[in-house]
Design an enzyme around this catalytic site. Structure first.
Site, PDB file in Angstrom:
ATOM      1  N   PHE A  61     -11.407  33.028 -39.872  1.00 57.32           N
ATOM      2  CA  PHE A  61     -10.810  34.322 -40.245  1.00 57.32           C
ATOM      3  C   PHE A  61      -9.313  34.155 -40.422  1.00 57.32           C
ATOM      4  CE2 PHE A  61      -8.701  38.339 -39.558  1.00 57.32           C
ATOM      5  CZ  PHE A  61      -9.459  39.222 -40.310  1.00 57.32           C
ATOM      6  N   LYS A  71       0.450  38.576 -34.597  1.00 56.50           N
ATOM      7  CA  LYS A  71       0.013  39.360 -33.435  1.00 56.50           C
ATOM      8  C   LYS A  71       1.049  39.470 -32.308  1.00 56.50           C
ATOM      9  CE  LYS A  71      -4.802  39.816 -34.333  1.00 56.50           C
ATOM     10  NZ  LYS A  71      -5.498  38.899 -35.216  1.00 56.50           N
ATOM     11  N   ASP A 105      -3.823  28.244 -38.082  1.00 57.03           N
ATOM     12  CA  ASP A 105      -3.666  29.690 -37.994  1.00 57.03           C
ATOM     13  C   ASP A 105      -3.745  30.064 -36.513  1.00 57.03           C
ATOM     14  OD1 ASP A 105      -3.905  32.412 -37.872  1.00 57.03           O
ATOM     15  OD2 ASP A 105      -5.399  32.589 -39.465  1.00 57.03           O
TER      16      ASP A 105
HETATM   17  C1  LIG Z   1      -5.724  38.902 -36.770  1.00 51.73           C
HETATM   18  C2  LIG Z   1      -5.766  37.614 -37.487  1.00 51.73           C
HETATM   19  C3  LIG Z   1      -5.253  37.485 -38.803  1.00 51.73           C
HETATM   20  C4  LIG Z   1      -4.791  38.664 -39.607  1.00 51.73           C
HETATM   21  O1  LIG Z   1      -3.725  39.326 -39.056  1.00 51.73           O
HETATM   22  P1  LIG Z   1      -3.281  40.762 -39.647  1.00 51.73           P
HETATM   23  O2  LIG Z   1      -1.995  41.036 -38.928  1.00 51.73           O
HETATM   24  O3  LIG Z   1      -4.370  41.725 -39.318  1.00 51.73           O
HETATM   25  O4  LIG Z   1      -3.106  40.604 -41.099  1.00 51.73           O
HETATM   26  C5  LIG Z   1      -5.223  36.219 -39.356  1.00 51.73           C
HETATM   27  N1  LIG Z   1      -5.682  35.150 -38.693  1.00 51.73           N
HETATM   28  C6  LIG Z   1      -6.188  35.238 -37.448  1.00 51.73           C
HETATM   29  C7  LIG Z   1      -6.665  34.006 -36.757  1.00 51.73           C
HETATM   30  C8  LIG Z   1      -6.266  36.479 -36.814  1.00 51.73           C
HETATM   31  O5  LIG Z   1      -6.797  36.577 -35.592  1.00 51.73           O
END
Ligand SMILES: *Cc1c(COP(=O)(O)O)cnc(C)c1O
Length: 394
Positions: free
Chosen positions: A132, A246, A217
């Site tokens: 994700f 985050k 990520d």
């Molecule tokens: C939450 C998340 C995203 C997306 O972040 P947003 O601020 O909602 O765009 C991308 N990568 C990972 C691993 C995430 O947990």
């Protein structure tokens, strides 16, 4: 359903599976609804709230900044942006020496993908099954879930999905045109999936051998969540490009994409940008957040409290016939059920506990790292009451 819920439903897009609760206040790992009812927050602002809600030092930092200036675009210099960037680089894995600030996790991964293509002059990105990376079209192209993708196709070409946890699968997918591999060190949205111990190291070696960039990520795993400042430090592997968001702004929206001077050197003025990215308010929050992470030793705290939480969850739930598995690292925890998770999330609200779901069958806990042992005891007790065969009234 209260008046406020009806109002929000009337005027905002219906894209979230909502819990029926109106939250108006938060402190540490607790939040309160509009009627003053107290909840333990293991949803943590969807993993954002690593420092705890409304940390006094974050309040102070953004209040001070608001009274000076709120917006300074990237074409002008900003004292607080320089300060925030230096502090974040100083705690980042070695070699990640330059930052681009944006406003969200999706933007941080978008930036990583653009940077990888620009630096290598190649197009293909290898990404992971169950990975994700966000909801914007570029980040979505690297995201696995069909439900998220299909209605919005065509997405970007050049993305190849391979099994997570198996570096050989990545090697087989590499071509002459591969720019980068993008991977979460621990998969979050898919349910806290921790890879085999040698996986990230093998990816690092493979990328070195083939001249491919390695993108981590760490939007969810970064900033202390897993018991280290960055999850990749559990395996002593440093990526070429690191995406963060985050937790890094103490609740304020910020994204950041880090890489070496050399890699960032392939981007020239005009190649990329963001109107809001690196705005003083967000940077004041980042600067304070880094200090808090360090001064309160939150990564160590996450490791200790996380181990305690797993122990308590096992104690209360191991005999529970609805449980398939409990797993986690630091304060990134999954309670996998043998049945659909959604009704239990709703039940948890009634027990004054907020949790996330992952996939269909997983309850995910991403509490603030300041959560206390007493609060963890409560979480385990409440979950053991919640995870019981459903009555017809549930
Ligand atoms: C939450 C998340 C995203 C997306 O972040 P947003 O601020 O909602 O765009 C991308 N990568 C990972 C691993 C995430 O947990």
């Amino acid at each position: 359903m209260s008046e406020i819920m009806s109002l929000e439903d009337k005027y905002t897009a219906n894209v979230y599976g909502k819990r029926e609760v109106v939250i108006t206040k938060g402190r540490g790992a607790l939040v309160w609804d509009i009627n003053g009812v107290e909840y333990i927050d293991c949803l943590g602002g969807h993993g954002v709230c690593v420092l705890g809600h409304s940390h006094p030092k974050i309040i102070e930092a953004i209040s001070n900044q608001i009274s000076k200036i709120i917006t300074v675009p990237g074409v002008l210099y900003s004292d607080i942006r320089a300060e925030a960037a230096e502090k974040l680089v100083k705690i980042a894995p070695k070699g990640l020496t330059k930052i681009f600030f944006s406003n969200s996790g999706a933007e941080a991964t978008e930036t990583a993908i653009k940077l990888a293509r620009k630096h290598t002059g190649k197009k293909e990105i290898i990404t992971m099954i169950k990975g994700f990376h966000g909801r914007t079209l570029g980040a979505l192209s690297a995201t696995w879930k069909n439900e998220y993708r299909e209605p919005f196709e065509p997405l970007l070409p050049g993305f190849k999905f391979v099994d997570y946890g198996d570096a050989e699968k990545v090697e087989k997918a590499v071509t002459e045109d591969t720019a980068a591999v993008i991977v979460e060190p621990i998969q979050g949205e898919s349910g806290v999936i921790i890879p085999p111990p040698t996986y990230l190291k093998e990816l690092r070696e493979l990328c070195n051998k083939k001249g491919i960039l390695l993108i981590f990520d760490e939007v969810q795993t970064g900033f202390g969540r897993t018991g280290k400042d960055f999850a990749c430090q559990h395996w002593n592997v440093t990526p070429d490009i690191l995406a963060l968001a985050k937790g890094i702004g103490g609740g304020v929206p910020v994204g950041a994409t880090l890489a070496s001077d050399e890699i960032w050197g392939s981007m020239k003025p005009g190649d990329h940008g963001s109107t809001f990215g690196g705005n003083p308010l967000a940077c004041a929050a980042v600067s304070a957040a880094v200090d808090i992470l360090r001064n309160e030793r939150l990564s160590e705290k996450a490791a200790q409290t996380g181990a305690y939480a797993l122990q308590q969850l096992h104690k209360h739930l191991d005999q529970n016939r609805l449980i398939r598995e409990i797993r986690g690292l630091g304060l990134m925890i999954a309670v996998e059920l043998k049945t659909k998770a959604k009704p239990y999330v709703v039940k948890a609200v009634k027990e004054r506990l907020l949790v996330l779901t992952s996939g269909n069958t997983i309850l995910r806990l991403l509490p603030p790292l300041v959560i206390t042992r007493e609060q963890i005891d409560q979480v385990a007790e409440r979950l053991s009451r919640v995870i019981q065969p459903l009555a017809s009234t549930d």
